[in-house]
Enzyme design. Sequence first.
Site, PDB file in Angstrom:
ATOM      1  N   ASP A 289      31.112 -72.198  -9.128  1.00  0.00           N
ATOM      2  CA  ASP A 289      31.577 -73.140  -8.115  1.00  0.00           C
ATOM      3  C   ASP A 289      31.111 -72.734  -6.712  1.00  0.00           C
ATOM      4  OD1 ASP A 289      33.573 -75.362  -7.527  1.00  0.00           O
ATOM      5  OD2 ASP A 289      34.428 -73.773  -6.294  1.00  0.00           O
ATOM      6  N   GLU A 351      26.820 -74.965  -8.975  1.00  0.00           N
ATOM      7  CA  GLU A 351      27.047 -76.028  -8.019  1.00  0.00           C
ATOM      8  C   GLU A 351      26.467 -75.521  -6.713  1.00  0.00           C
ATOM      9  OE1 GLU A 351      30.516 -78.656  -5.971  1.00  0.00           O
ATOM     10  OE2 GLU A 351      30.736 -76.506  -6.006  1.00  0.00           O
TER      11      GLU A 351
HETATM   12  C1  GLC Z   1      33.845 -77.343  -5.822  1.00  0.00           C
HETATM   13  C2  GLC Z   1      34.580 -78.210  -6.800  1.00  0.00           C
HETATM   14  C3  GLC Z   1      35.555 -79.076  -6.052  1.00  0.00           C
HETATM   15  C4  GLC Z   1      36.504 -78.189  -5.306  1.00  0.00           C
HETATM   16  C5  GLC Z   1      35.744 -77.217  -4.407  1.00  0.00           C
HETATM   17  C6  GLC Z   1      36.635 -76.136  -3.913  1.00  0.00           C
HETATM   18  O1  GLC Z   1      33.061 -78.085  -4.966  1.00  0.00           O
HETATM   19  O2  GLC Z   1      33.679 -78.948  -7.547  1.00  0.00           O
HETATM   20  O3  GLC Z   1      36.254 -79.925  -6.912  1.00  0.00           O
HETATM   21  O4  GLC Z   1      37.381 -78.959  -4.543  1.00  0.00           O
HETATM   22  O5  GLC Z   1      34.720 -76.558  -5.107  1.00  0.00           O
HETATM   23  O6  GLC Z   1      36.965 -75.286  -4.968  1.00  0.00           O
END
Ligand code: GLC
Length: 630
Positions: A289, A351
């Site tokens: 993440d 991500e």
């Molecule tokens: C990432 C997740 C998102 C979350 C953020 C903070 O972007 O995909 O859903 O709010 O991280 O953890």
Amino acid sequence: MHWTRSVVSTIAGCALSLSLVASAHKAAGQTPIAPSATQPTSATHPTSQTAFQPTGQEWWKHAVIYEIYPRSFQDSDGDGIGDIKGITSRLDYLHDLGIDAIWITPMYPSPGVDYGYDISDYTAIDPVYGTMADFDNLVAEAKKRDIRVIMDYVINHTSDQHKWFLESRSSRANPKRDWYIWRDGKGENHPTDKDPSAGTPKTATSKGTPGAPNDRSSSLGRKGQPPNNWQSWFGHSAWHWDDKTRQYYYHYFYVEQPDLNWRNPEVHAAMDGVLDFWMKRGVAGFRIDAVSRLFEDPNLRNDLYLPGRNAYGDRNIQHKYTDDLPEVHDVLKEVRRVVDRYPGDPVLVTEADEPNVEALTRMYGKNDEVQLPMDFQIADVNELSAPRFRKLFNEIEHNSAHGQPEYFFSNHDQPRQWDRYGDGVHNDQIAKLMAVLELTTRGTPQMYYGEELGMRTTEPTRIEDVHDPIGKIGWPKEKGRDGERTPMQWSSSGEAGFTTANKPWLPVPPSTSRYNVEAESKDPDSIFNTYKRLLALRRTEPALRDGSQESVNEDDLNVFAFLRKSGDATVLVALNMSGRERTVAFHLDSKGVRGTNLAPLYTSPAGSADALSLDRVVLAPFGALVAAVR
Ligand code: GLC
Ligand code: MG
């Protein structure tokens, strides 16, 4: 995380007659036929059960990943919230669809401020989702069906209720103080009642290690201003004042999500242990993440302001000193080293909404970082533009790391693709076009649950119904992410077959009456059956499975077309990204392709399986053709 909140919903201006649809065969001199009659079906190609399964080294190159938002997939115990047993009960569905791996967004104990992304214990299961035994059973049952389980590794921050943070916050002398990012306020030097001796303001300390354990230099002053102008992605200052120890802590996301300090080796050791914990339970890898957010400028330099204001009313800002610092790559290498100690070629997906292909390419490292950095640029083109898609696909195809691309269009953070790419008139047709784009290109596709049904974004209409806090902070400009997290639409009855509760945690969208697994499975021309057919084709056609990708007809403004080639096998994919019928010719000699005919493997709208000439291919508005060159 390039979250696009402006839903494309322009119906006006698109006065195209629906009668133009399905003109591919008409133009070819054939009588239009019922969609199901001649559509090349999976009957002529082995189905996913019998065909190739990605196994062994680099299995992830041939895999299709499916993102599950566990709260919304399937409820098994009638509390209106999806759970692990629910997922397990739907593994047959996923297997029959043709899925190889599921990425499950966080199911760890969490106060739920960010719906699971605020984790209070990395090595346990939140009771709302079940038990660790349920989890082990899910992994075992998935394995029986050749489905791998990928966990979400939320590495930038914990919950403010995590025991690490509770300790860190308890005193400046706590051994975990430096596990998070604590700093003095700016100009916090005014004497307080408790500090009768202080007469002269001290200067804010930015020398040494401010916030390090035992640094009491400013503990007696008033809080002053936040240390700098850094902003939270979720609105307002990224610094939160903590009265007890009289310092600010840093949070890139919600206040309840303090950032871990990745400059502290103890944090590395603790987080490596989290990886070990789940690898030992048989997971196939991690989706990491928000990795670009791991480090901040040690000198706390202010970010530059940009013109205008965001949905939260803050000045727009360039996150220069809090995003994409080079140290991120050391952490990615470390994560890779840890998971590579386990068998089965574990996969890492990141991500990382990188601004361009160079930055995205860096995520591969020298094949020692992540195998699958998600391509947010392609996900967020947000218009059907052949030149833009062609350019981006060409760029990632030729990335200098020779890394495997990872494509997706929808996820739990942004409006569903149906709404972002649809034109309001041909949305179902466009949903199929997007399916072809996602599933026939060279790369690892990542689907989002319900995408295969044409699920729509269904946003709350009243602020009091909003769950996702950014929807409350930003209302009405930013309505939050509830709209793309609604329950999976299994059937048209009850609560879409998602739960037996009267009220699921988010309402079932009205589109369920038509777009659901039960109804769409029976319709050979449904969006669902398009996905199923394409997923089967990916396994059975060597060119689609392993082949190279090369754009053709590069000057065409409307049709994005490319070849997939493996050995002697060549497949042509042509996508009409415009609302008008287009006739195209392909001259493939210069591409080393012999053959003059096209044997359709999939056409949309459904059409004849008869051979077509390469000299004249007629594509309906938003029509798609996948064909073997013979
Ligand atoms: C990432 C997740 C998102 C979350 C953020 C903070 O972007 O995909 O859903 O709010 O991280 O953890
Ligand atoms: Mg439940």
